[in-house]
Design an enzyme around this catalytic site. Structure first.
Site, PDB file in Angstrom:
ATOM      1  N   GLU A   1     -32.409 -28.800  -1.366  1.00 26.73           N
ATOM      2  CA  GLU A   1     -31.412 -28.234  -0.456  1.00 26.73           C
ATOM      3  C   GLU A   1     -30.824 -26.956  -1.042  1.00 26.73           C
ATOM      4  OE1 GLU A   1     -26.982 -29.600   1.208  1.00 26.73           O
ATOM      5  OE2 GLU A   1     -28.084 -30.818  -0.247  1.00 26.73           O
TER       6      GLU A   1
ATOM      7  N   ILE B   1     -27.674 -24.660  -1.303  1.00 24.94           N
ATOM      8  CA  ILE B   1     -26.221 -24.721  -1.118  1.00 24.94           C
ATOM      9  C   ILE B   1     -25.652 -23.320  -1.297  1.00 24.94           C
ATOM     10  CG2 ILE B   1     -24.047 -25.642  -1.995  1.00 24.94           C
ATOM     11  CD1 ILE B   1     -25.517 -28.166  -2.822  1.00 24.94           C
TER      12      ILE B   1
ATOM     13  N   ASP C   1     -25.262 -33.382 -18.526  1.00 26.49           N
ATOM     14  CA  ASP C   1     -25.309 -32.033 -19.114  1.00 26.49           C
ATOM     15  C   ASP C   1     -24.264 -31.159 -18.433  1.00 26.49           C
ATOM     16  OD1 ASP C   1     -26.115 -29.946 -20.697  1.00 26.49           O
ATOM     17  OD2 ASP C   1     -27.965 -29.538 -19.616  1.00 26.49           O
TER      18      ASP C   1
END
Length: 335
Positions: free
Chosen positions: A134, A136, A239
């Site tokens: 996706e 964004i 992370d």
């Protein structure tokens, strides 16, 4: 401690990871066997093929590079069905991106903090691999600290594992393999697969027997640091530093480029030395996930994993920070 400048390029695009080092010598990516998220056929351009079929598009209107780290290249594919974010790697097979996709979608499925949904992982016909996810649209400011803390805590609360500590596949932290073998005991998991693994790399790569020996003494004696903690296997991004945190156009926090596994929720703050977490972040987080006894005395222990990883990836500039943490704990524990 300042993260290398190569990290800064990751902030405005979905980069390869939090780190951008050269490959470690004598290491190969070794991943747990797992059914791939979605493997592409070896067409001439499998990315275009997927977008024009399963991606529901009838035409691709534009392709443009949008940066990336030293590990992967990143591109935006625009189509009449919307935009897609694509990362490619010309030398590493699909297993690395499969681990990323599984992590992204595990976080996505908690319905908490926003992450890009992964759609497809596959091999490139000329070698290497790709991941389609996706796209964004990022906003113009950093994520609100209170919202970030609350949403992250909601993810930790919702994402639990009955298998123990670990993940369904091994993945990477930067370009360092991250071993996620399922383990029932957190202290064992963190000692063997996090600190122990990094200490072995330091000894193999630099011949650093001193940090290895002192670090192993810490691993063998760190049990008392967890006496006041109730530890559950929570889904972690793994992370979380400033380059992997952003906000969407509505101002909602977004996290990306994970190194996911199920672990003690406090381990999520191990990169706080370059994440910019402030008081409002922690206050909001602890409203959802209450602070446990002994939190402060464990904070540096979780930072140690990332300092060791940076030492292994970037060299001796990070050694003193790692050694200082080890020595402080050895004195505290009289070990």
């Amino acid at each position: 401690m300042v993260v290398p400048l190569s990290h800064a390029a990751a902030l405005l695009s979905f980069s390869s990871s939090s780190t951008s080092p050269p490959p470690l010598p004598r290491l190969r990516f070794s991943f747990t066997k797992h059914k791939p998220l979605a493997m592409a056929s070896m067409s001439e351009d499998p990315v275009r093929e997927w977008i024009l079929s399963e991606g529901k598009a009838t035409q691709i209107t534009g392709i443009r590079p949008i940066g990336g780290g030293c590990i992967n290249r990143a591109s935006r594919y625009d189509s009449d069905a919307g935009s897609f974010f694509v990362k490619t790697n010309r030398s590493i097979g699909p297993s690395m991106f499969e681990g990323e996709a599984l992590g992204l979608n595990a976080m996505y499925e908690t319905g908490s903090i926003r992450v890009p949904k992964a759609f497809k992982v596959g091999p490139l016909p000329t070698g290497g691999s790709y991941i389609i996810m996706e796209y964004i649209e990022f906003g113009g400011s950093r994520a609100d600290q209170s919202a970030l803390g609350r949403k992250l805590a909601e993810m930790h609360k919702a994402g639990k594992s009955r298998k123990g500590f670990g993940f369904d596949v091994d993945n990477t932290i930067g370009s360092t393999p991250q071993i996620n073998t399922w383990t029932s005991d957190w202290i064992e998991f963190y000692g063997v697969h996090r600190l122990g693994y990094q200490l072995k790399l330091a000894r193999e790569q630099y011949g650093d027997s001193l940090i290895y020996e002192r670090g192993q003494r810490l691993v063998k004696n760190m049990g008392p640091l967890f006496e006041d903690a109730v530890i559950e296997p929570c889904l972690l991004h793994g992370d979380l530093w400033s380059g992997n945190i952003s906000s969407d156009k509505n101002g909602e926090p977004v996290i990306l480029d994970p190194a996911c596994y199920y672990g003690h929720n406090e381990a999520e703050f191990g990169m706080s030395w370059c994440a910019g977490f402030g008081g409002s972040f922690y206050n909001a987080y602890f409203e959802v996930m209450p602070k446990q006894g002994g939190f402060e005395k464990r904070r540096d222990l979780y930072m140690l994993y990332h300092y060791l990883n940076h030492y292994n990836l970037f060299g001796s500039g990070y050694r003193s920070s790692a050694m200082s943490i080890i020595d402080d704990y050895l004195r505290m524990l009289n070990a």
